[in-house]
Design a protein around this motif. Structure first.
Motif, mmCIF file in Angstrom:
data_model
loop_
_atom_site.group_PDB
_atom_site.id
_atom_site.type_symbol
_atom_site.label_atom_id
_atom_site.label_comp_id
_atom_site.label_asym_id
_atom_site.label_seq_id
_atom_site.Cartn_x
_atom_site.Cartn_y
_atom_site.Cartn_z
ATOM 1 N N ASN A 1144 -1.011 7.203 0.956
ATOM 2 C CA ASN A 1144 -1.747 7.974 -0.073
ATOM 3 C C ASN A 1144 -1.399 9.438 0.097
ATOM 4 N N THR A 1145 -1.289 10.164 -1.034
ATOM 5 C CA THR A 1145 -1.008 11.606 -0.927
ATOM 6 C C THR A 1145 -2.111 12.405 -1.601
ATOM 7 N N GLY A 1146 -2.045 13.702 -1.361
ATOM 8 C CA GLY A 1146 -3.046 14.602 -1.933
ATOM 9 C C GLY A 1146 -2.995 14.656 -3.442
ATOM 10 N N ALA A 1147 -1.864 14.226 -4.031
ATOM 11 C CA ALA A 1147 -1.778 14.215 -5.497
ATOM 12 C C ALA A 1147 -2.264 12.885 -6.050
ATOM 13 N N LYS A 1148 -2.974 12.130 -5.232
ATOM 14 C CA LYS A 1148 -3.492 10.808 -5.617
ATOM 15 C C LYS A 1148 -2.368 9.848 -6.001
ATOM 16 N N GLU A 1149 -1.274 9.901 -5.277
ATOM 17 C CA GLU A 1149 -0.210 8.908 -5.488
ATOM 18 C C GLU A 1149 -0.396 7.809 -4.450
ATOM 19 N N GLN A 1150 -0.049 6.582 -4.851
ATOM 20 C CA GLN A 1150 -0.027 5.480 -3.893
ATOM 21 C C GLN A 1150 1.439 5.049 -3.795
ATOM 22 N N LEU A 1151 2.057 5.256 -2.610
ATOM 23 C CA LEU A 1151 3.498 5.002 -2.468
ATOM 24 C C LEU A 1151 3.723 3.928 -1.402
ATOM 25 N N PHE A 1152 4.933 3.308 -1.458
ATOM 26 C CA PHE A 1152 5.257 2.286 -0.463
ATOM 27 C C PHE A 1152 6.636 2.589 0.122
ATOM 28 N N PRO A 1156 11.953 0.238 9.389
ATOM 29 C CA PRO A 1156 11.807 1.566 9.987
ATOM 30 C C PRO A 1156 12.647 2.645 9.296
ATOM 31 N N ARG A 1157 13.463 2.310 8.261
ATOM 32 C CA ARG A 1157 14.354 3.351 7.728
ATOM 33 C C ARG A 1157 13.621 4.355 6.835
ATOM 34 N N GLY A 1158 12.540 3.893 6.167
ATOM 35 C CA GLY A 1158 11.810 4.840 5.327
ATOM 36 C C GLY A 1158 12.270 4.864 3.892
ATOM 37 N N LYS A 1159 12.815 3.724 3.402
ATOM 38 C CA LYS A 1159 13.287 3.690 2.021
ATOM 39 C C LYS A 1159 12.078 3.459 1.102
ATOM 40 N N LYS A 1160 12.037 4.225 -0.025
ATOM 41 C CA LYS A 1160 10.896 4.118 -0.937
ATOM 42 C C LYS A 1160 11.001 2.837 -1.760
ATOM 43 N N GLN A 1161 9.864 2.140 -1.930
ATOM 44 C CA GLN A 1161 9.845 0.896 -2.700
ATOM 45 C C GLN A 1161 8.858 1.059 -3.856
ATOM 46 N N THR A 1162 9.102 0.369 -4.967
ATOM 47 C CA THR A 1162 8.067 0.333 -6.006
ATOM 48 C C THR A 1162 7.541 -1.082 -6.059
ATOM 49 N N ILE A 1163 6.233 -1.194 -5.923
ATOM 50 C CA ILE A 1163 5.638 -2.527 -5.890
ATOM 51 C C ILE A 1163 4.612 -2.593 -7.004
ATOM 52 N N PRO A 1164 4.675 -3.574 -7.892
ATOM 53 C CA PRO A 1164 3.661 -3.666 -8.968
ATOM 54 C C PRO A 1164 2.274 -3.883 -8.367
ATOM 55 N N SER A 1165 1.278 -3.334 -9.060
ATOM 56 C CA SER A 1165 -0.059 -3.326 -8.452
ATOM 57 C C SER A 1165 -0.586 -4.728 -8.215
ATOM 58 N N VAL A 1166 -0.143 -5.702 -9.028
ATOM 59 C CA VAL A 1166 -0.627 -7.069 -8.821
ATOM 60 C C VAL A 1166 -0.165 -7.598 -7.467
ATOM 61 N N GLU A 1167 1.051 -7.183 -7.077
ATOM 62 C CA GLU A 1167 1.615 -7.687 -5.822
ATOM 63 C C GLU A 1167 0.919 -7.066 -4.613
ATOM 64 N N VAL A 1168 0.447 -5.825 -4.790
ATOM 65 C CA VAL A 1168 -0.125 -5.101 -3.644
ATOM 66 C C VAL A 1168 -1.252 -5.914 -3.017
ATOM 67 N N GLU A 1169 -2.049 -6.551 -3.887
ATOM 68 C CA GLU A 1169 -3.178 -7.315 -3.369
ATOM 69 C C GLU A 1169 -2.709 -8.475 -2.498
ATOM 70 N N LYS A 1170 -1.563 -9.044 -2.859
ATOM 71 C CA LYS A 1170 -1.129 -10.260 -2.164
ATOM 72 C C LYS A 1170 -0.580 -9.938 -0.776
ATOM 73 N N ILE A 1171 -0.130 -8.689 -0.609
ATOM 74 C CA ILE A 1171 0.432 -8.334 0.691
ATOM 75 C C ILE A 1171 -0.689 -8.341 1.723
ATOM 76 N N ALA A 1172 -0.395 -8.870 2.905
ATOM 77 C CA ALA A 1172 -1.416 -8.855 3.948
ATOM 78 C C ALA A 1172 -1.271 -7.545 4.715
ATOM 79 N N TRP A 1173 -2.291 -6.676 4.628
ATOM 80 C CA TRP A 1173 -2.211 -5.383 5.321
ATOM 81 C C TRP A 1173 -2.862 -5.510 6.683
ATOM 82 N N ALA A 1174 -2.253 -4.819 7.642
ATOM 83 C CA ALA A 1174 -2.823 -4.838 8.992
ATOM 84 C C ALA A 1174 -4.126 -4.045 9.018
#
Length: 1580
Positions: A1144-1152, A1156-1174
């Motif tokens: 999360n950033t101060g500009a209210k962005e949600q990024l992925f 370990p390389r740090g490559k930016k990904q775009t994930i549709p919001s429907v998929e975000v829920e399915k990911i298991a977060w630690a």
């Protein structure tokens, strides 16, 4: 540079010449001691004719315009003009203030009158409604108030023969008032055919309901009841200004200059025409008369006071004279004799003897006089006129020497040269003319350098130079007598000036405040011998400065008395006196000069008490000469405690966001979660900006505060209990003398003070009411525990004295312009208190509704220091204060007796014992003293070495600054600046009880992966480990080089990573806190740091420069950088596999980003829920859309944390709320449970590893709070659970059609309820309603009325032919009212209401009797159930606006049997009163209004006093009723709500009814209440 301190000499007011006769009436009386009391300018004068002496009352801050004498003739009430005018009641013998009445009137107080026994006072304001106000003046409390009339009121009087009746009169009206309850009800006098409707100027009441009044045309009108019965024609030839009643009869005085005496039946006795007497003159007009025995006092329009002895009535004795109306500018002193000369726009010149205090000569001129001067030999007197001419008179016999007119504009200043040969004349056309005295005032030169009008002139001692000041503030010099301008500064340097009256010039720089360039100083005069300078300005202030005073903003002493501008001021020839003259008040003040050497006797200096600081030494340059403030105190004085948004603002903000929600709430929202949390333990104590806020309770528990929580700590069991009634930072705490109740004051827009019980933790009283703004900085109980004093942090640091049980404000005063740190009430005299603060020590006493303060007098003993703490000693006179330099000051009365050095650095806390004192200071030492501060008996240093082995936690540093000390139970309790609470045993060992972070925001929080411990890191540069299990202590602490904002445990719990504010981070061993490794790759602070799950191989480090670095923990290398964020990073989370980062950033962005390389990904919001977060700490995204409040623009959600079972999301926000939501929270504005304990920002929230506890951090309150999680099944009812969401949803509960209809009825006032047409036979109860244009609502704009209301109107009588008598009424109002039929007398009678009538229906005979005092529809009725009040009924009616006039909504309390009205309560419920209920004892009455807030008000109905009032609910309330066994608890029900209320002091606290356990129950619309035997309520 002597100007740095105020001069040590002093002025004392010795005499005032003048009397205020213009624009005032009836302001001159004999006191019981046969002295004469009157007023002039802003001073009340008591004159003793026998001794020819004056005493002065100087408690007012502006012109006095009204005066009343108490019936016992010792006390005087005076009222003043001004923006916030007040009334003073003072003793004419001692001239001390007894009471101050304020905060009600605006503009000014036009008339005053005491009632027969002197208990009550009525006042009339000068505001647009000419408010009439009745006071209980001893208590300083307003009893009742009503709009008086649309036009000026000239006189008001109590009817001395009937209780509770008053009469007022004024422009074209007379009104007869009756006072009942809190309602003043007027009836207009009926002039009828007997006399013309005209202005009534004065009145007097007599027996048998007779009232005599004096009219503008000179007639006397006699009234019986409210009707004019006869007139006495031609009593005077013109208006009768004054009427005075005494034992023998009445005296009247008029504009025709006559005094008439009448007997008790108003038959004439005698007439005295003052114009015909020796002292009389044409145009004499009488403004005031007072008849006592054989003496008559007369005050005239032209400021004279005559005394007439009835036997020799043609020889009035002139006892006081002054200038008449017109500005007074001219003043000169005689060069050799104690004489002063004044000249005014009334065209008279007068010579006053300063020794005999009398006028010795007067002479009338053709023109208004603007300036005067006397020649050096005292023979000639020159007068400058407004028309540009000047006249010279001989002083001896006031004959004219010469009259010269060379100019067309006013002459402002003239002066003779010291050798007497020249006269310089300064004119408005910016020229100065020089005339030769010996050549019969031939013009010998002129000075033309100025561009603006001439204001001041001064000659040099050798008469060769002249200096001038003009309107532009320019100072010019001329050579005499020719008038050539001198420009070389060299030539002027050596000149010695004979007098100094110029306002600009190096020698008088200091009289101007810094940075000011205004012409508000009218006059100065230098006294070379005494080295003092006196100045007069536009604000009515006379100031003394040292002379010369070179630096701007010099110190001074100031004296108040003149009301508006003081136009001129001069020293007498021998510097014994200062004479000052007032422009608008045209009075002459004579001040005695008391030089330094006399001051030593200290007799004169007991300063005149006054509400304005008249004896102040303060000036604008207060800080130039102060020793450096201690750093801690300086830090503290810079705290403002202002908030962008206060919690009080939330309801309004929500209203503003209404539109947004309507669109958003289409989806059905989730319920609030089943779990709830309960506050379990708080780490922290507020010591960094508070003092003396730590005490033992009766049973040895410890009470203190942190954030918005009052904490009671049990040191045996190591548990805490909490008072959670506050909703923002608590700033002060004090304990009741019995050690069972505590008072706490908080921050807020209208901050409240809560008094609560330490046993039950229930609030007993809540004090608020707009007296303090921003916050309350100090509180103290009186010795008997009945009163409480509080100090605010508003700009004037208001001091308020409360009767806390009743919740009433007793007295109020402005404290000081600088911060006040402490208030202490005198343990021996409950009316006295002290306040201490920045350069401030003040001794107060209560006077009615005001407090009168006197500054502590320091004398030569010390300097004006900042006081940090204060206590009273062993007598009422002794007080002790601790200063910011480490001294203890000892005071007797208001005088500093001696100082004792106690600590290095400030003394922050003191405590008085039976036989001595204990003090604590910044030096970390606790000192015990004997009872006179002679010897220090013992000292304790707070050091680590002294810590007892059983201590919980670790002391951070030795000798921490001590902020609070308290004794009891054999121990000394100490609170430190670092947030620690310690207990010092008398024998020396120290136990640490509680600790928290030090000053600086706390953001970093991490919970351990498998132990109940957590780590925090703060801007105070410490990293701490806390135990959350039973021991609740700090396990380890480590100091860091920099502050930190985030931390994280590794998955195995062995390492702890900490991100610091300089862009570096380190990894430490989690047990020992020693460094393992550290990196420094970024410049901005590290905002979040996270180990990857599983083995913890990677560490993600987010910084404020918008990057996330990924490190490999095993080989300590940076392996990747995440780029692409546009703003600083706020939160990061890993997924379970350790392959994906959510950011999360101060500009209210949600990024992925991929790790370990740090490559930016775009994930549709429907998929975000399915990911298991630690972990989930993100505040953005669909899953938590509902956590953002309606007012999301104003406040931020700063942190969130999800339980490991993924059920409950906890959030923390900027307003200090901790909220629980069901996860996922989809749909906007989810429902939640919210908890208040933190004050402002909650910076972080974390669940422990097993979800058993929630840990929250408060940013600015530095506290770590531990909450226990209570699962759904485990449920005790608790107040802190508020199941509220930001919007009340519409889908709950249905309506019955009847209810819907009633909910929508709007009781708009019928246009016809104000009878427009003239009526003949009027029933008495309809007469109170005056038809006046401005009260009638416009017919057309009102919404169309429901039919029922129009049918009612037909019933209102239009034009009855004769009086109708009601016999029987068919009908009962059941359509929109409930609970309004009652049995009386065991079922013999029924009482109910319809239209505007209360009906008593006898069942047996079928006859009815009626109560007809209401003037509009009755909406509710209740019967008092208490045996003491049998058959007492209360009814509430419809009304229009709540302006307290006769048509306002009101409640009548009446006896059902004899229909007597017992009390009328006019209320602020606009539209009407829809429910009333009596309390268990029958003394309190509860009412509910129809206004949009549905205000609930509680009254003490017998006195008509409003106790408490608060908005009830945003939707219609149908019924509110007291519990049958209670005076404090009641229930309100209505559209979709039930609320349970408690009355605490003056505050109303409410809880919503919860339908939590009955799963399917929805919130229905409740219509009625019944009380069961236990605390269960049934509602239908």
């Amino acid at each position: 540079m002597a100007a740095r301190s105020a001069p040590s000499c002093h002025l004392r007011l010795e005499w005032v010449y003048g009397y205020r006769g213009h624009q005032c009436r009836n302001n001159l009386y004999y006191t019981a001691a046969k002295e004469i009391v009157y007023f002039v300018a802003g001073v009340g004068v008591v004159y003793s004719p026998r001794e020819h002496r004056q005493k002065f009352y100087r408690g007012h801050s502006d012109d006095i315009i009204s005066l009343a004498l108490h019936p016992e003739r010792v006390l005087v009430a005076t009222g003043q003009v001004g923006k916030e005018p007040y009334i003073c009641i003072w003793d004419s013998y001692t001239v001390q203030t007894i009471s101050v009445l304020k905060d009600v009137h605006t503009h000014g107080i036009a008339c005053l009158a005491f009632d027969l026994d002197g208990q009550r006072l009525v006042s009339v304001g000068l505001d647009s409604k000419n408010a009439v106000c009745v006071w209980d003046w001893k208590r300083g409390k307003m009893l009742s108030m009503a709009p008086g009339h649309t036009d000026r009121i000239f006189d008001i009087s109590w009817d001395l023969y009937q209780p509770n009746k008053l009469v007022s009169c004024g422009v074209k009206h007379i009104k007869f008032w009756s006072l009942c309850g809190n309602a003043l009800t007027p009836k207009r006098g009926v002039f009828g055919k007997t006399g013309d409707l005209q202005t009534i100027l004065c009145l007097a009441c007599a027996r048998d309901e007779l009232t005599y009044s004096g009219a503008l045309n000179g007639d006397i009108y006699v009234w019986k009841g409210i009707n004019l019965i006869r007139t006495i024609q031609g009593a005077h030839a013109a208006g009768i200004f004054s009427m005075n009643a005494c034992e023998e009869g009445f005296a009247t005085g008029g504009r025709d200059g006559c005094i008439r005496l009448w007997d008790l039946t108003f038959k004439p006795i005698t007439v005295i025409d003052l114009r015909e007497t020796d002292q009389g003159y044409k145009g004499l007009s009488v403004r005031s008369v007072c008849w006592r025995g054989d003496h008559i006092l007369v005050g005239t329009q032209d400021s004279e006071i005559f005394e007439i002895v009835v036997q020799e009535r043609n020889k009035p004795f002139l006892i006081m004279q002054g200038h008449c109306e017109g500005e007074l500018w001219a003043l000169a002193v005689h060069p050799t004799k104690p004489l002063a000369v004044t000249g005014s726009d009334d065209r008279s010149v007068r010579i006053w003897s300063l020794v005999d205090h009398a006028l010795i000569a007067r002479c009338n001129m053709e023109e208004p006089i603007r300036c005067a001067a006397v020649n050096a030999d005292g023979i000639h007197l020159a007068l400058g006129m407004k028309d540009g001419s000047f006249t010279v008179l001989r002083v001896r016999d006031m004959t004219e020497v010469v009259h010269i007119k060379d100019r067309k504009e006013a002459i402002h200043e003239l002066k003779y040269s010291p050798d007497g040969t020249y006269l310089a004349v300064g004119c408005n056309d910016s020229s100065v003319d020089i005339y030769g005295v010996a050549q019969r005032y031939k013009k010998v030169g002129e000075c033309l350098g100025s561009l603006s009008f001439i204001t001041h002139l001064d000659w040099s001692s050798d008469s060769r130079y002249l200096q001038t000041n003009d309107g532009n503030g320019k100072r010019l010099f001329y050579r005499m007598p020719g008038g050539k301008e001198v420009t070389s500064t060299e030539e002027i340097k050596g000149v010695h000036w004979a007098s100094w009256t110029c306002v600009s010039g190096l020698e008088v720089n200091g009289i101007w405040p810094k940075y000011s360039d205004i012409n508000d100083i009218n006059s100065v005069d230098g006294n070379y011998i005494g080295q003092v300078l006196v100045t007069a300005d536009d604000y009515g202030i006379i100031k003394l400065f040292r002379y010369p005073c070179l630096r701007k903003g010099a110190k001074f002493r100031k004296y108040i008395g003149h009301s508006a501008h003081v136009t001129n001021v001069r020293w007498s020839h021998d510097y014994q006196w200062v004479i000052s003259i007032g422009g608008a008040d045209h009075s002459v003040f004579q001040w005695k000069f008391i030089p330094e050497r006399k001051l030593k006797d200290a007799v004169h200096i007991a300063p005149q008490e006054s509400l304005a600081d008249s004896h102040s030494d303060e000036s604008d340059s207060d800080l130039s000469d102060v020793p450096e403030l201690d750093s801690e105190i300086e830090q503290e004085t810079q705290l403002t405690y202002r908030r962008q948004v206060y919690k009080e603002d939330l309801p309004q903000l929500k209203e503003q966001c209404k539109e947004k929600q309507k669109s958003a709430t289409s989806k059905r929202r989730e319920r609030a979660p089943g779990n709830s949390i309960r506050l379990h333990f708080v780490h922290g104590y507020r010591g960094y900006d508070c003092r003396s806020n730590l005490f033992y309770t009766q049973i040895g528990e410890i009470v203190y505060h942190v954030a918005a929580v009052g904490v009671i700590y049990n040191r045996q069991q190591n548990t805490q209990r909490f008072y959670l009634g506050h909703d923002d930072d608590i700033l002060c705490l004090t304990i009741h003398p019995l050690k069972d109740y505590v008072a706490t004051g908080q921050v807020g827009r209208d901050p409240s003070i809560h008094i609560w019980d330490t046993e039950t933790i229930k609030p007993l009283s809540i004090l608020k009411g707009g007296h303090h703004q921003y916050g309350v900085s100090a509180v103290d109980f009186s010795a008997d525990g009945k009163r409480l004093a509080s100090v605010g942090i508003d700009d004037s640091h208001t001091v308020v004295l409360w009767d806390w049980k009743k919740g009433e404000k007793l007295s109020i005063a402005r404290g000081s312009k600088d911060k006040i740190f402490v208030v202490k009430m005198n343990p021996y005299v409950p009316d006295k208190l002290i306040t201490a603060g920045i350069k401030h020590m003040k001794f107060w006493r209560k006077a009615g509704g005001g407090l009168i303060g006197r500054k502590g007098y320091i004398g030569t003993l010390g300097k004006n220091d900042t006081m940090m703490c204060a206590v009273y000693g062993w007598t009422e006179e002794m007080a002790f204060s601790g200063t910011s330099t480490g001294d203890v000051c000892i005071w007797r009365d208001i005088f500093l007796v001696k100082t004792v050095k106690a600590h290095d650095g400030p003394v922050f806390s003191m405590h008085a014992l039976e036989k001595g004192f204990v003090t604590g200071g910044k030096d970390g030492i606790v000192a015990l003293w004997d009872d006179s501060f002679e010897r220090c008996l013992k000292t304790y240093a707070i050091k680590r070495a002294a810590l007892a082995p059983g201590s919980k936690g670790l002391l951070l540093e030795d000798n921490p600054s001590i902020r609070a000390i308290s004794l009891g139970h054999g121990h000394i309790l100490v609170g430190t600046k670092n947030g620690e609470i310690l207990e010092v045993d008398k024998s020396g060992p120290i136990t640490l009880l509680v600790q928290g972070h030090m000053e600086g925001e706390v953001w970093g929080l991490a919970t351990h992966p498998y132990l109940p411990i957590c780590a925090t890191v703060s801007d105070d540069k410490t990293l701490r480990i806390w135990d959350l299990s039973p021991s609740h202590c700090m396990l380890a602490v480590r100091k860091l080089k920099k502050g930190g904002r985030c931390c994280c445990f590794s998955p195995d719990g062995k390492a702890l990573a900490v991100g610091l504010n300089d862009g570096s981070f380190l990894m430490a061993n989690a047990d020992t806190l020693e460094d393992l490794v550290s990196f420094h790759h970024r410049k901005d602070m590290i905002s979040d740091i996270r180990f990857s799950p599983g083995s913890g191989k990677y560490l993600a480090v987010a910084s404020h420069d918008s990057f996330i670095d990924i490190y490999n923990v095993m080989n300590s290398k940076r392996v990747g950088i995440c780029k692409g964020a546009t703003s600083y990073i706020t939160h990061i989370d890993w997924d379970i596999r350790g392959k994906l980062l959510q950011v999360n950033t101060g500009a209210k962005e949600q990024l992925f980003f991929e790790a370990p390389r740090g490559k930016k990904q775009t994930i549709p919001s429907v998929e975000v829920e399915k990911i298991a977060w630690a972990s989930w700490t993100s505040v953005l995204g669909l899953c938590c859309e509902g956590i953002w409040p309606v007012i999301g623009e104003v406040t931020d959600v700063t942190a969130s944390c999800l339980t490991s079972d993924k059920m409950v999301l906890a959030t923390g926000d900027d307003l200090g709320f901790v909220k629980l939501f069901r996860y996922p929270t989809k749909g906007k504005f989810g429902k939640f449970k919210r908890y208040v304990a933190h004050s402002t920002h909650v910076t972080n929230v974390r669940w422990t590893y097993d979800d058993s506890m929630l840990v929250t951090l408060g940013g600015t309150d530095m506290s770590l709070m531990v909450w226990t999680n209570e699962m759904e099944g485990y449920r005790e009812k608790r107040p802190c659970d508020s199941e509220e969401s930001d919007i009340d949803s519409e889908e709950d509960g249905g309506y019955d059609s009847d209810v819907t209809r009633e909910n929508e009825i709007s009781y708009t006032i019928r246009a016809l309820s104000t009878n427009i047409r003239p009526m003949l036979g009027i029933k008495p109860h309809l007469q109170q309603k005056e038809p006046s244009i401005d009260e009638r609502p416009p017919v057309s704009r009102a919404p169309p009325q429901p039919e029922k209301l129009q049918t009612n109107n037909v019933g209102k009588k239009k034009r009855p032919i004769e009086d109708l008598v009601l016999e029987l009424i068919f009908g009962y109002r059941g359509r929109d009212c409930r609970n309004n039929v009652h049995y009386l007398n065991d079922g013999d009678d029924i009482i109910y209401h319809t239209a505007s009538v209360g009906i008593l229906h006898n069942v047996a005979t079928g006859s009815q009797s009626f109560y007809q005092e209401h003037n509009d529809d009755i909406l509710c009725l209740t019967v008092n159930q208490h045996p003491k009040f049998i058959n007492i009924v209360a009814t509430g009616q419809v009304g229009d606006s709540a302006d307290m006039s006769a048509t306002a909504p009101s409640i009548h309390i009446w006896d059902a049997m004899n229909k007597q009205t017992l009390s009328i309560l006019r209320c602020y419920h606009s539209k009407g009163v829809c429910s009333v209920s009596f309390s268990a004892t029958g003394k309190l009455l509860l009412s509910v209004g129809l206004d949009p807030e549905h205000t609930i008000t509680i009254w003490r109905w017998q006195e008509g006093a409003k106790i408490a009032s608060r908005a009830g609910h945003n939707q219609r309330i149908f019924v509110a009723e007291f519990r049958p066994d209670s005076d404090t608890q009641f229930v309100s029900v209505g559209v979709k709500h039930v609320k349970f209320w408690t009355l605490a002091g003056r505050a109303l606290l409410s809880k919503k009814g919860l339908l939590s356990t009955l799963e399917d129950a929805r919130m229905q619309t409740m219509l009625a209440i019944a009380f069961g035997a236990v605390k269960r309520r049934r509602s239908g």
